[in-house]
Design a protein around this motif. Sequence first.
Motif, PDB file in Angstrom:
ATOM      1  N   ASN A  54     114.802 -13.165   6.958  1.00 41.64           N
ATOM      2  CA  ASN A  54     113.702 -14.077   6.652  1.00 41.64           C
ATOM      3  C   ASN A  54     114.259 -15.419   6.188  1.00 41.64           C
ATOM      4  O   ASN A  54     114.923 -15.503   5.152  1.00 41.64           O
ATOM      5  CB  ASN A  54     112.811 -13.468   5.560  1.00 41.64           C
ATOM      6  CG  ASN A  54     111.585 -14.305   5.249  1.00 41.64           C
ATOM      7  OD1 ASN A  54     111.593 -15.529   5.365  1.00 41.64           O
ATOM      8  ND2 ASN A  54     110.522 -13.635   4.855  1.00 41.64           N
ATOM      9  N   ARG A  55     113.969 -16.449   6.932  1.00 39.64           N
ATOM     10  CA  ARG A  55     114.501 -17.790   6.660  1.00 39.64           C
ATOM     11  C   ARG A  55     114.093 -18.312   5.271  1.00 39.64           C
ATOM     12  O   ARG A  55     114.776 -19.147   4.689  1.00 39.64           O
ATOM     13  CB  ARG A  55     113.996 -18.745   7.742  1.00 39.64           C
ATOM     14  CG  ARG A  55     114.597 -20.115   7.629  1.00 39.64           C
ATOM     15  CD  ARG A  55     114.209 -20.979   8.788  1.00 39.64           C
ATOM     16  NE  ARG A  55     115.125 -22.113   8.817  1.00 39.64           N
ATOM     17  CZ  ARG A  55     114.872 -23.253   9.384  1.00 39.64           C
ATOM     18  NH1 ARG A  55     113.743 -23.436  10.011  1.00 39.64           N
ATOM     19  NH2 ARG A  55     115.747 -24.219   9.359  1.00 39.64           N
ATOM     20  N   ASN A  56     112.992 -17.844   4.751  1.00 40.68           N
ATOM     21  CA  ASN A  56     112.467 -18.352   3.487  1.00 40.68           C
ATOM     22  C   ASN A  56     112.960 -17.588   2.261  1.00 40.68           C
ATOM     23  O   ASN A  56     112.496 -17.839   1.158  1.00 40.68           O
ATOM     24  CB  ASN A  56     110.938 -18.370   3.548  1.00 40.68           C
ATOM     25  CG  ASN A  56     110.456 -19.349   4.594  1.00 40.68           C
ATOM     26  OD1 ASN A  56     110.807 -20.523   4.559  1.00 40.68           O
ATOM     27  ND2 ASN A  56     109.686 -18.868   5.550  1.00 40.68           N
ATOM     28  N   LYS A  57     113.886 -16.656   2.457  1.00 43.44           N
ATOM     29  CA  LYS A  57     114.461 -15.905   1.338  1.00 43.44           C
ATOM     30  C   LYS A  57     115.963 -16.170   1.280  1.00 43.44           C
ATOM     31  O   LYS A  57     116.681 -15.918   2.240  1.00 43.44           O
ATOM     32  CB  LYS A  57     114.197 -14.409   1.506  1.00 43.44           C
ATOM     33  CG  LYS A  57     112.734 -14.042   1.402  1.00 43.44           C
ATOM     34  CD  LYS A  57     112.539 -12.549   1.426  1.00 43.44           C
ATOM     35  CE  LYS A  57     111.066 -12.215   1.230  1.00 43.44           C
ATOM     36  NZ  LYS A  57     110.862 -10.762   1.196  1.00 43.44           N
ATOM     37  N   PHE A  63     118.971 -17.081  11.445  1.00 38.76           N
ATOM     38  CA  PHE A  63     119.413 -18.038  12.451  1.00 38.76           C
ATOM     39  C   PHE A  63     118.232 -18.812  13.028  1.00 38.76           C
ATOM     40  O   PHE A  63     118.395 -19.588  13.965  1.00 38.76           O
ATOM     41  CB  PHE A  63     120.175 -17.333  13.572  1.00 38.76           C
ATOM     42  CG  PHE A  63     121.352 -16.532  13.088  1.00 38.76           C
ATOM     43  CD1 PHE A  63     122.333 -17.116  12.305  1.00 38.76           C
ATOM     44  CD2 PHE A  63     121.474 -15.188  13.381  1.00 38.76           C
ATOM     45  CE1 PHE A  63     123.421 -16.386  11.837  1.00 38.76           C
ATOM     46  CE2 PHE A  63     122.557 -14.445  12.930  1.00 38.76           C
ATOM     47  CZ  PHE A  63     123.530 -15.046  12.164  1.00 38.76           C
ATOM     48  N   SER A  64     117.052 -18.645  12.465  1.00 39.63           N
ATOM     49  CA  SER A  64     115.868 -19.368  12.943  1.00 39.63           C
ATOM     50  C   SER A  64     116.083 -20.859  12.791  1.00 39.63           C
ATOM     51  O   SER A  64     116.340 -21.348  11.695  1.00 39.63           O
ATOM     52  CB  SER A  64     114.624 -18.966  12.152  1.00 39.63           C
ATOM     53  OG  SER A  64     114.321 -17.608  12.365  1.00 39.63           O
ATOM     54  N   GLY A  90     123.292 -18.685   7.312  1.00 42.48           N
ATOM     55  CA  GLY A  90     122.777 -19.437   8.453  1.00 42.48           C
ATOM     56  C   GLY A  90     121.806 -20.502   7.992  1.00 42.48           C
ATOM     57  O   GLY A  90     122.142 -21.355   7.185  1.00 42.48           O
ATOM     58  N   THR A  91     120.576 -20.395   8.458  1.00 43.43           N
ATOM     59  CA  THR A  91     119.569 -21.427   8.188  1.00 43.43           C
ATOM     60  C   THR A  91     118.616 -21.078   7.049  1.00 43.43           C
ATOM     61  O   THR A  91     117.637 -21.790   6.827  1.00 43.43           O
ATOM     62  CB  THR A  91     118.739 -21.698   9.459  1.00 43.43           C
ATOM     63  OG1 THR A  91     118.091 -20.486   9.856  1.00 43.43           O
ATOM     64  CG2 THR A  91     119.610 -22.218  10.591  1.00 43.43           C
ATOM     65  N   GLU A  92     118.892 -20.024   6.342  1.00 45.21           N
ATOM     66  CA  GLU A  92     118.002 -19.606   5.258  1.00 45.21           C
ATOM     67  C   GLU A  92     117.978 -20.622   4.122  1.00 45.21           C
ATOM     68  O   GLU A  92     118.926 -21.381   3.925  1.00 45.21           O
ATOM     69  CB  GLU A  92     118.406 -18.230   4.720  1.00 45.21           C
ATOM     70  CG  GLU A  92     119.760 -18.157   4.081  1.00 45.21           C
ATOM     71  CD  GLU A  92     120.920 -18.067   5.061  1.00 45.21           C
ATOM     72  OE1 GLU A  92     122.062 -18.249   4.607  1.00 45.21           O
ATOM     73  OE2 GLU A  92     120.685 -17.822   6.261  1.00 45.21           O
TER      74      GLU A  92
END
Length: 152
Positions: A54-57, A63-64, A90-92
């Motif tokens: 989950n990108r928001n955690k 990798f979003s 990654g992108t998190e």
Amino acid sequence: MVRKGLGVLVAALCMAVAMSSPASAGGKELSHKSAAAKLKAAGISWTSSGGCSNRNKPNCTSFSGIKSGTVSGIVTFKKSSHCKITVTGGTETGHASGTYSHWNGYKVDIAITSCVSGYIKRNFSSIGGNKWRSSSGNVYYNEGNHWDITYY
């Protein structure tokens, strides 16, 4: 005639600036699934302290929104170095902000190994402060518990 030539020159300069801007640098943004498939196909693994994507955690590894150039960069690094690569970030959310940030898809964190560290130190130029720059301009920063890599 001079006016027409000047117009062509201005148009060419505008195109060059647009092509080198952060918005277009790094390629297109990938989905987590697409990026993960490309990494897996290259033999690159990843880990998440939270066991999630989950990108928001901040405890997930996502990798979003990662740039295709970032994925290509780490794949190229693996092929060149012949090292085992484990992505740890990654992108998190939770990383520093900025134009060339994790969130914007330009950075990836990888685990420190003697193979990775040795390759970086033998093949790239030290720029001080535990940072090395490759000939293509990418920056490898040893943050103590991982390598933070920026692909431009």
